[in-house]
Design a protein around this motif. Sequence first.
Motif, PDB file in Angstrom:
ATOM      1  N   GLU A   1      33.668  15.160 -16.232  1.00  0.00           N
ATOM      2  CA  GLU A   1      33.012  16.991 -16.234  1.00  0.00           C
ATOM      3  C   GLU A   1      34.341  17.351 -17.032  1.00  0.00           C
ATOM      4  O   GLU A   1      35.732  17.532 -16.332  1.00  0.00           O
ATOM      5  CB  GLU A   1      32.905  17.181 -14.855  1.00  0.00           C
ATOM      6  CG  GLU A   1      31.379  16.698 -14.634  1.00  0.00           C
ATOM      7  CD  GLU A   1      31.353  17.367 -13.145  1.00  0.00           C
ATOM      8  OE1 GLU A   1      32.053  18.296 -12.561  1.00  0.00           O
ATOM      9  OE2 GLU A   1      30.937  16.343 -12.343  1.00  0.00           O
ATOM     10  N   TYR A   2      34.447  18.503 -17.904  1.00  0.00           N
ATOM     11  CA  TYR A   2      35.524  18.772 -18.768  1.00  0.00           C
ATOM     12  C   TYR A   2      34.617  20.634 -18.798  1.00  0.00           C
ATOM     13  O   TYR A   2      34.259  20.849 -18.223  1.00  0.00           O
ATOM     14  CB  TYR A   2      34.859  19.402 -20.219  1.00  0.00           C
ATOM     15  CG  TYR A   2      35.384  17.013 -21.049  1.00  0.00           C
ATOM     16  CD1 TYR A   2      36.896  16.331 -20.238  1.00  0.00           C
ATOM     17  CD2 TYR A   2      34.148  16.351 -21.249  1.00  0.00           C
ATOM     18  CE1 TYR A   2      36.455  15.091 -20.485  1.00  0.00           C
ATOM     19  CE2 TYR A   2      34.263  15.374 -21.175  1.00  0.00           C
ATOM     20  CZ  TYR A   2      35.784  14.441 -21.090  1.00  0.00           C
ATOM     21  OH  TYR A   2      35.611  13.915 -21.014  1.00  0.00           O
ATOM     22  N   GLN A   3      35.753  20.976 -18.068  1.00  0.00           N
ATOM     23  CA  GLN A   3      35.144  22.398 -17.368  1.00  0.00           C
ATOM     24  C   GLN A   3      36.375  23.886 -18.135  1.00  0.00           C
ATOM     25  O   GLN A   3      37.768  23.092 -18.130  1.00  0.00           O
ATOM     26  CB  GLN A   3      35.484  22.818 -15.478  1.00  0.00           C
ATOM     27  CG  GLN A   3      33.720  22.469 -15.800  1.00  0.00           C
ATOM     28  CD  GLN A   3      34.036  22.804 -13.629  1.00  0.00           C
ATOM     29  OE1 GLN A   3      34.733  23.658 -13.003  1.00  0.00           O
ATOM     30  NE2 GLN A   3      32.744  22.808 -14.181  1.00  0.00           N
ATOM     31  N   ILE A   4      36.353  24.440 -18.960  1.00  0.00           N
ATOM     32  CA  ILE A   4      37.578  25.849 -19.185  1.00  0.00           C
ATOM     33  C   ILE A   4      36.807  27.034 -18.358  1.00  0.00           C
ATOM     34  O   ILE A   4      35.896  27.760 -18.546  1.00  0.00           O
ATOM     35  CB  ILE A   4      37.267  25.651 -20.888  1.00  0.00           C
ATOM     36  CG1 ILE A   4      38.060  24.628 -21.203  1.00  0.00           C
ATOM     37  CG2 ILE A   4      38.338  27.133 -20.654  1.00  0.00           C
ATOM     38  CD1 ILE A   4      38.075  24.952 -23.328  1.00  0.00           C
TER      39      ILE A   4
ATOM     40  N   ASP B   1      31.665  23.883 -20.405  1.00  0.00           N
ATOM     41  CA  ASP B   1      30.810  23.188 -18.929  1.00  0.00           C
ATOM     42  C   ASP B   1      30.271  22.206 -19.051  1.00  0.00           C
ATOM     43  O   ASP B   1      29.195  22.166 -19.519  1.00  0.00           O
ATOM     44  CB  ASP B   1      30.110  23.549 -17.579  1.00  0.00           C
ATOM     45  CG  ASP B   1      30.353  22.527 -16.273  1.00  0.00           C
ATOM     46  OD1 ASP B   1      30.860  21.491 -16.372  1.00  0.00           O
ATOM     47  OD2 ASP B   1      29.367  23.208 -15.855  1.00  0.00           O
ATOM     48  N   THR B   2      30.656  20.383 -19.439  1.00  0.00           N
ATOM     49  CA  THR B   2      30.352  19.867 -20.230  1.00  0.00           C
ATOM     50  C   THR B   2      30.730  18.269 -19.402  1.00  0.00           C
ATOM     51  O   THR B   2      31.479  18.723 -18.870  1.00  0.00           O
ATOM     52  CB  THR B   2      29.993  19.420 -21.666  1.00  0.00           C
ATOM     53  OG1 THR B   2      29.789  18.127 -22.456  1.00  0.00           O
ATOM     54  CG2 THR B   2      31.894  19.384 -21.661  1.00  0.00           C
TER      55      THR B   2
ATOM     56  N   ILE C   1      42.228  24.557 -17.892  1.00  0.00           N
ATOM     57  CA  ILE C   1      41.085  23.262 -18.631  1.00  0.00           C
ATOM     58  C   ILE C   1      41.078  22.888 -17.343  1.00  0.00           C
ATOM     59  O   ILE C   1      42.322  22.280 -17.201  1.00  0.00           O
ATOM     60  CB  ILE C   1      41.663  22.941 -19.978  1.00  0.00           C
ATOM     61  CG1 ILE C   1      40.637  21.908 -20.178  1.00  0.00           C
ATOM     62  CG2 ILE C   1      42.747  21.902 -19.664  1.00  0.00           C
ATOM     63  CD1 ILE C   1      40.403  20.679 -21.953  1.00  0.00           C
ATOM     64  N   LYS C   2      39.955  21.865 -16.984  1.00  0.00           N
ATOM     65  CA  LYS C   2      39.655  21.143 -15.632  1.00  0.00           C
ATOM     66  C   LYS C   2      39.483  19.893 -16.053  1.00  0.00           C
ATOM     67  O   LYS C   2      37.934  19.803 -16.555  1.00  0.00           O
ATOM     68  CB  LYS C   2      39.500  21.648 -14.196  1.00  0.00           C
ATOM     69  CG  LYS C   2      39.288  20.326 -12.638  1.00  0.00           C
ATOM     70  CD  LYS C   2      38.814  21.223 -12.219  1.00  0.00           C
ATOM     71  CE  LYS C   2      39.727  22.602 -11.800  1.00  0.00           C
ATOM     72  NZ  LYS C   2      39.152  23.223 -10.382  1.00  0.00           N
ATOM     73  N   VAL C   3      39.315  18.638 -16.068  1.00  0.00           N
ATOM     74  CA  VAL C   3      39.306  17.398 -16.289  1.00  0.00           C
ATOM     75  C   VAL C   3      39.371  16.297 -14.544  1.00  0.00           C
ATOM     76  O   VAL C   3      39.793  16.297 -14.017  1.00  0.00           O
ATOM     77  CB  VAL C   3      39.579  16.679 -17.250  1.00  0.00           C
ATOM     78  CG1 VAL C   3      38.687  15.257 -17.608  1.00  0.00           C
ATOM     79  CG2 VAL C   3      39.903  16.987 -18.405  1.00  0.00           C
ATOM     80  N   LYS C   4      37.824  16.259 -14.189  1.00  0.00           N
ATOM     81  CA  LYS C   4      36.802  15.684 -13.076  1.00  0.00           C
ATOM     82  C   LYS C   4      36.290  14.121 -13.521  1.00  0.00           C
ATOM     83  O   LYS C   4      35.513  14.269 -14.005  1.00  0.00           O
ATOM     84  CB  LYS C   4      36.261  16.722 -12.475  1.00  0.00           C
ATOM     85  CG  LYS C   4      36.028  16.127 -11.045  1.00  0.00           C
ATOM     86  CD  LYS C   4      35.082  17.244  -9.985  1.00  0.00           C
ATOM     87  CE  LYS C   4      34.784  16.468  -8.977  1.00  0.00           C
ATOM     88  NZ  LYS C   4      33.887  17.814  -8.388  1.00  0.00           N
ATOM     89  N   ILE C   5      36.863  13.519 -12.827  1.00  0.00           N
ATOM     90  CA  ILE C   5      36.465  12.399 -12.365  1.00  0.00           C
ATOM     91  C   ILE C   5      35.671  12.431 -11.260  1.00  0.00           C
ATOM     92  O   ILE C   5      36.467  11.765  -9.624  1.00  0.00           O
ATOM     93  CB  ILE C   5      37.563  10.724 -13.283  1.00  0.00           C
ATOM     94  CG1 ILE C   5      37.997  11.389 -14.715  1.00  0.00           C
ATOM     95  CG2 ILE C   5      37.154   9.512 -13.700  1.00  0.00           C
ATOM     96  CD1 ILE C   5      39.267  11.990 -14.325  1.00  0.00           C
ATOM     97  N   ASN C   6      34.546  11.705 -11.600  1.00  0.00           N
ATOM     98  CA  ASN C   6      33.992  11.060 -10.585  1.00  0.00           C
ATOM     99  C   ASN C   6      33.026   9.289 -10.377  1.00  0.00           C
ATOM    100  O   ASN C   6      32.639   9.609 -11.309  1.00  0.00           O
ATOM    101  CB  ASN C   6      32.745  12.002 -10.300  1.00  0.00           C
ATOM    102  CG  ASN C   6      31.953  11.568  -9.220  1.00  0.00           C
ATOM    103  OD1 ASN C   6      31.814  10.620  -8.312  1.00  0.00           O
ATOM    104  ND2 ASN C   6      30.669  12.650  -8.160  1.00  0.00           N
ATOM    105  N   ASP C   7      33.797   8.785  -9.984  1.00  0.00           N
ATOM    106  CA  ASP C   7      34.040   7.003 -10.154  1.00  0.00           C
ATOM    107  C   ASP C   7      32.828   6.722  -8.765  1.00  0.00           C
ATOM    108  O   ASP C   7      33.140   6.985  -7.776  1.00  0.00           O
ATOM    109  CB  ASP C   7      35.393   6.612  -9.831  1.00  0.00           C
ATOM    110  CG  ASP C   7      34.654   4.689 -10.047  1.00  0.00           C
ATOM    111  OD1 ASP C   7      34.161   4.557 -10.527  1.00  0.00           O
ATOM    112  OD2 ASP C   7      35.629   4.045 -10.196  1.00  0.00           O
ATOM    113  N   GLY C   8      31.603   6.088  -9.516  1.00  0.00           N
ATOM    114  CA  GLY C   8      30.097   5.894  -8.515  1.00  0.00           C
ATOM    115  C   GLY C   8      30.240   5.055  -7.634  1.00  0.00           C
ATOM    116  O   GLY C   8      29.916   4.516  -7.179  1.00  0.00           O
ATOM    117  N   ILE C   9      31.032   3.894  -9.079  1.00  0.00           N
ATOM    118  CA  ILE C   9      31.640   2.770  -7.775  1.00  0.00           C
ATOM    119  C   ILE C   9      31.923   2.100  -7.281  1.00  0.00           C
ATOM    120  O   ILE C   9      32.316   2.220  -5.581  1.00  0.00           O
ATOM    121  CB  ILE C   9      31.767   1.560  -9.109  1.00  0.00           C
ATOM    122  CG1 ILE C   9      31.194   1.648 -10.450  1.00  0.00           C
ATOM    123  CG2 ILE C   9      32.699   0.221  -8.651  1.00  0.00           C
ATOM    124  CD1 ILE C   9      31.224   0.510 -11.279  1.00  0.00           C
TER     125      ILE C   9
END
Length: 577
Positions: free
Chosen positions: A508-511, A522-523, A555-563
Motif C-alpha cells: 500500500e502506498y499513501q501520501i 492511496d493506492t 509518504i508511507k509504504v506498508k507491506i501486508n504479507d498474507g503468507i
Amino acid sequence: MSKGRFSWCLVFLLGIAAWSVPTSRAQESTQPAAQSGAPSADDASAPDPRTRKPSDKERFKQQKEVRQELKGPYKHWLDEDVHWIISDEERKAFKSLSNDEERDNFIEQFWLRRNPNPDSPENEFREEHYARIAYSNEHFAAGKPGWMTDRGHIYIAFGKPDSIESHPSGGAYDRPIEEGGGQTSTFPFETWHYRYLEGIGDNIDIEFVDTCMCGDYHMTIDRSEKDALLHVPGAGQTLYEQMGRAKQSERFSGGGLEHLGPGPMSSGQQSKEFDRLELFAKLQASPPVKFKDLESFLVKHKMLTGPFFPFDVRTDYVKVTQDTVLVPITLQIKTRDITFKSKDGVSTGEVNILGRVSTITGRIAQTFEETVQVEVPSELLPKTLDNVHLYWKALPLRPGRYRADIAIKDVNNPDHIGTWAQAISVPKYDEDKLSVSSLILADKMERVPSKQIGTGNFIIGNTFIRPRVTTTAGAAANFKRDQRLNFWMQVYNLGLDEKTKQNGATLEYQIIDLASNKTVLDTSEESKVLGANSDQLTVEKSLSLAAMQPGKYEIKVKINDGISKQEIAQSASFNVE
C-alpha cells in the motif's frame, strides 16, 4: 711479590685503617643527637620521601613490580583469551592497572563494549569468541594450542571462512595458469576464502601451508611455498619449463616474493605481489590514511581554529547478504561554502574528504578518502552559489553498532575544516522476519546499462538513485512542484506458498498532507506484480508533484504479507515548494 712491593702495600693498608677509624667514631658520636629527635641541618634540607618524584631507576622498578603482579587468571586472560582481539591501547591500559578490583572492572567493560546487544544479559560476542577459541584448539592444534597457530589466529579474529579448499595430504597438484601451469606435488595446504572482511576488502583468499608435515599450517603470501618439488631439479615443471621456454633456475632469479617462474601470466602476477603484501598487512594492521591532517580531527578530536566548513550527511541501509549490509553515505556540500580560485576564466574548488567507521571498541571497520573537485565558469559562479554537490560512498558492514566520523577540508582555504560524527546502528535482517531497507527519496532515479550494474556512484543494483539530503537526520526533504518525487525501497523475507512457491503480499502506498491530515494518494498493488517467485522485492516509484499544493507531506509504504502473517511499514516526510 717482592719485599719492596709488600712493604708499600702494608703501609697503604695501614694508612686506610688509620683514616677510617676516626670517621667511624665521628658517626657514633652523632647518634644520641639523632635519637633525641633534634633534626640536623642535612635532615632539614632533605626532601620528603613521600612527596618527592621517583627517579627513573625507581620508576622502572615500580613498573616491573606491577608487571610481575599480573599473573594467574589475569595473565591468562590477557595473553591467551583476548590475545588476538585486544587493541594495543587496551593492552597497555590493562598492564598499568594496580589491583585486581580495577582489572575485574576492566574485563567487564572490555566485554560490555563488544556486546552487540548491551541490554541483554547474554553477551553474544564473548560467547562466540570463546567458541572460536575452543574450535581452534580442537581442530588446529599442532604441538601447541590451536589458538596460537596462524589458522587459529585468523579463525578467532574473523570467524569461519565462507569456503575452504583443503589438501590435507598434499600430493599431485595441477597448477592454475596464474601459478605457471604444469603439474607438481605439494605439501599439505589450505586456502580460506572470505567473501568480505571488514576493513580489508572483498573476496579474500588466505593460504596456509604445512611444510613440516606436522600439522602446523602457517599463513603464507608465497604460493610457490606449497610446491614440494620446488628445489628438486627437473621435477614439477611449469608449463613454460615443459615447453623449453624457461629453466627451473629462473624461478629463483627474479628476486620477488614468489618463486613461480616465468609463465603465460607472469608479467601480470609480478604486480600482484604487492597486492599480496598489502593483504597480509591489512590482516595485521589498520589501513593507511592519506589525509593525515584530517586524521587528527577524527582520532584526536582536534579543536577547529578556523571557520567551520558546514556539510550535511545522510545514511541508508540496504541488505546484501545475511551477514552484510550496504550502508550508502551521502555528503552534501553547498557551492557557497567552497573557496574557489579562478584561472583562465574557470573557477575551481577542491574538497578533501576523509571518513572512518569504527566499532564501539575502536576497531576500524571501514575508511574512505576522496578529493572532490568543482569547476565552474567564472562568470557563472555567482549564479551557482545555491547549488549543492553530492559525494556518495557505499560501505559494506556487518550488523551492529558503529561510530562514523567524517572530516572535510577546503583545499584553497586550509583553515576551513568541517567535522561530523554520529552513531549508526546497522540492522540485522533475520531470515524469518519481514523487513525493509531504508526508504530513499530521490531527485533522480533511472535504470543503468548492464555493464554498470552494482558499480559507480549512486548505483544500487541496477538503479541509479540520487538521494535528497537534509540538514538534519529525519528532516523533510525539499522538492519543487515541477519536479518528480522518486522513492526506492526493498522488501526482504516475504513468505512463499509451499505449493506454488509464490509470494502473496499487498503493498500500500499513501501520501498524507500533514497540515490537514488528509490522504491525497492511496493506492496498492500485489507483490506478484513486482516478482511472484521471490522473497525479496524492489519498490521503485516516480510521481509528479505538479498537482500538489505547497506544504509538508508524508509518504508511507506498508507491506501486508498474507503468507507469513506479518506487517511492516516505512515512511518519510517531504516538502513541496
